[in-house]
Motif scaffolding. Structure first.
Motif, PDB file in Angstrom:
ATOM      1  N   VAL A 165       2.694  17.027  -3.305  1.00 57.45           N
ATOM      2  CA  VAL A 165       4.016  16.710  -2.748  1.00 57.45           C
ATOM      3  C   VAL A 165       3.832  16.060  -1.381  1.00 57.45           C
ATOM      4  O   VAL A 165       3.101  16.581  -0.530  1.00 57.45           O
ATOM      5  N   TYR A 166       4.487  14.922  -1.181  1.00 58.53           N
ATOM      6  CA  TYR A 166       4.457  14.218   0.104  1.00 58.53           C
ATOM      7  C   TYR A 166       5.877  14.039   0.625  1.00 58.53           C
ATOM      8  O   TYR A 166       6.821  13.889  -0.161  1.00 58.53           O
ATOM      9  N   GLY A 167       6.020  14.029   1.935  1.00 56.59           N
ATOM     10  CA  GLY A 167       7.293  13.720   2.557  1.00 56.59           C
ATOM     11  C   GLY A 167       7.080  13.325   4.001  1.00 56.59           C
ATOM     12  O   GLY A 167       6.137  13.814   4.651  1.00 56.59           O
ATOM     13  N   ILE A 193       6.297  12.857  11.327  1.00 59.85           N
ATOM     14  CA  ILE A 193       5.805  14.119  10.789  1.00 59.85           C
ATOM     15  C   ILE A 193       5.541  13.925   9.293  1.00 59.85           C
ATOM     16  O   ILE A 193       6.450  13.582   8.533  1.00 59.85           O
ATOM     17  N   CYS A 194       4.302  14.151   8.896  1.00 62.40           N
ATOM     18  CA  CYS A 194       3.890  13.964   7.512  1.00 62.40           C
ATOM     19  C   CYS A 194       3.628  15.340   6.892  1.00 62.40           C
ATOM     20  O   CYS A 194       2.783  16.096   7.383  1.00 62.40           O
ATOM     21  N   VAL A 195       4.374  15.652   5.848  1.00 64.40           N
ATOM     22  CA  VAL A 195       4.262  16.956   5.197  1.00 64.40           C
ATOM     23  C   VAL A 195       3.618  16.772   3.828  1.00 64.40           C
ATOM     24  O   VAL A 195       3.914  15.811   3.107  1.00 64.40           O
ATOM     25  N   PHE A 211      -5.545  13.798  -3.162  1.00 69.38           N
ATOM     26  CA  PHE A 211      -4.832  13.643  -1.899  1.00 69.38           C
ATOM     27  C   PHE A 211      -5.091  12.255  -1.337  1.00 69.38           C
ATOM     28  O   PHE A 211      -6.226  11.870  -1.060  1.00 69.38           O
ATOM     29  N   ASP A 212      -4.020  11.489  -1.154  1.00 73.00           N
ATOM     30  CA  ASP A 212      -4.105  10.113  -0.654  1.00 73.00           C
ATOM     31  C   ASP A 212      -3.852  10.124   0.851  1.00 73.00           C
ATOM     32  O   ASP A 212      -2.709  10.153   1.301  1.00 73.00           O
ATOM     33  N   ILE A 213      -4.932  10.102   1.628  1.00 74.04           N
ATOM     34  CA  ILE A 213      -4.815  10.199   3.083  1.00 74.04           C
ATOM     35  C   ILE A 213      -4.049   9.011   3.653  1.00 74.04           C
ATOM     36  O   ILE A 213      -3.189   9.167   4.537  1.00 74.04           O
ATOM     37  N   GLU A 214      -4.337   7.824   3.151  1.00 74.89           N
ATOM     38  CA  GLU A 214      -3.646   6.636   3.664  1.00 74.89           C
ATOM     39  C   GLU A 214      -2.152   6.723   3.380  1.00 74.89           C
ATOM     40  O   GLU A 214      -1.315   6.431   4.252  1.00 74.89           O
ATOM     41  N   HIS A 215      -1.793   7.128   2.188  1.00 75.93           N
ATOM     42  CA  HIS A 215      -0.379   7.277   1.829  1.00 75.93           C
ATOM     43  C   HIS A 215       0.286   8.388   2.647  1.00 75.93           C
ATOM     44  O   HIS A 215       1.446   8.267   3.049  1.00 75.93           O
TER      45      HIS A 215
END
Length: 417
Positions: free
Chosen positions: A63-65, A172-174, A189-193
């Motif tokens: 999950v990304y936000g 803020i990247c969650v 896990f896509d660090i760049e994204h």
């Protein structure tokens, strides 16, 4: 029980633990269990309601936000806050029944029907939380504070920012990851994204602990093929692979076991045996903070396997060792500013950091080795992976306070150098 600053943190945590999200070492799916996606979908909804409009589920169930930077903070390095959704497969985790009890300085009755007690003598750390509200289970399952407490701390922080838009902050990247407990949390896990330049996993233990180093880790698999003959006619012929597995386990050093080590002491830990007379597999965890000692443990296991093979030439004994993760300390040493920031965040939340090694690993360790410096922040829980897992309410709230302090400080960080 209700926190003035984070009024929803306990109800949210209690709702998260009801999701059955154990990961599975045997699965080849991503995530390893489908129920993790149910929690992921709920978290996407919650993040969007808190203003992270791009919240979504990415590859593998991550999950990304993103919460955009406030005006004037667009050039500040992006801050990442990370926790994991899965719970350990090492203890029962179906039909979890959380309960909030006040610890009054004696053994705690968790389950009157089954007469299950949380005993002070077995878990003396509980004495630090006298007269506090503590969330327990009924003693038949784990709680899931590892790491749904981390999720609750982050979502509570996001809720607070929604109602306090005056607080300046960087982007803020969650992220909430699946499968951390089986060392696969960052596979997709896509660090760049993700978009952060530095981050913190909220996946630690008791209040105040701050973790910057962890085990080097590997998993070994010993395959033993025996010889099957009818037991009534087997004299001089049968080779019992189960007995050879038992012999191997008995030769592992007693002073290098989890139950006899602490602090920086590593271990060799057989944690699963499956087999028959014909074939047996032994899974063994190898852990050490020191790289040289870690490699020495591998060599010791290789030697023991060779000795088992030599003791019974008719068997076929093989060993496979797969590295899981590295100690993050050497990588964090290259980013001292990241540690300065989190120490300041603890102190601004009224907590003096207690820096200690992790006797385990985190997603942050793997992310640090991939170039995203990521120390580990406490969530407040105790006795993880156990039916005696618990978490003091005040400790959970304190974790959210640290998250909020990190957010506030992010607006003051112009460079990580």
């Amino acid at each position: 029980m209700t926190s003035k600053k984070f009024p929803n943190i306990v109800p949210e945590f209690l709702s998260y633990v009801l999701y059955e999200t154990q990961s599975s070492r045997e699965s080849i799916e991503e995530p390893s269990t489908p129920n993790q996606l149910l929690l992921a979908e709920e978290l996407v909804t919650e993040l969007k309601s808190s203003g992270l409009q791009d919240a979504h589920i990415g590859k593998g169930g991550v999950v990304y936000g993103t919460l955009p930077a406030t005006p004037g903070c667009e050039d500040c390095p992006g801050l990442g806050l990370i926790a994991h959704m899965d719970t350990s497969p090492d203890a029962p985790a179906v039909n979890i029944k959380p309960q909030i009890l006040v610890y009054e300085g004696k053994d705690v009755l968790l389950n009157p029907e089954k007469e299950i007690y949380f005993k002070e003598e077995s878990f003396p750390e509980i004495k630090k939380y006298l007269n506090q509200e503590i969330i327990f289970t009924d003693g038949t399952t784990l709680l899931g504070a590892d790491d749904k407490a981390g999720i609750a701390a982050i979502t509570a922080c996001m809720d607070y920012l929604k109602t306090h838009p005056e607080i300046p902050h960087a982007k803020i990247c969650v992220a909430f990851t699946p499968d951390e407990e089986i060392a696969k949390g960052t596979v997709n896990f896509d660090i760049e994204h993700f978009g952060a330049q530095y981050a913190y996993t909220f996946d630690g233990g008791e209040i105040g602990t701050l973790e910057t180093e962890n085990f080097n880790a590997a998993t070994a698999f010993v395959q033993i093929a025996g010889v099957v003959v009818h037991p009534g006619l087997s004299k001089g012929k049968m080779v019992n692979s189960l007995k050879l597995a038992a012999k191997l386990i008995s030769r592992l050093p007693a002073d290098q076991a989890p139950e006899t080590t602490e602090g920086y002491e590593g271990f060799i830990h057989p944690n699963k045996v499956e087999g028959t007379v014909a074939s047996t597999t032994v899974r063994i965890l190898i852990r050490d903070h020191d790289k040289a000692k870690f490699e020495a443990k591998k060599e010791l296991l290789k030697k023991l396997v060779e000795e088992i093979q030599e003791s019974e030439p008719r068997a076929k004994v093989s060993l496979t060792i797969k590295d899981s993760y590295e100690n993050m300390r050497p990588y964090l040493d290259q980013a001292p500013k990241v540690m300065e920031i989190v120490r300041q965040a603890y102190r601004e939340a009224g907590i003096e950091p207690i820096e200690e090694p992790i006797r385990g690993g985190t997603d942050g360790a793997r992310l640090s080795t991939r170039g995203l410096p990521c120390p580990n922040v406490f969530t407040g829980g105790m006795n993880y992976h156990s039916v005696y897992e618990c978490i003091p309410v005040k400790s959970l709230e304190a974790a959210a306070d640290v998250a909020l302090s990190l957010v506030r400080l992010s607006s003051q960080i112009k460079s990580l150098k």
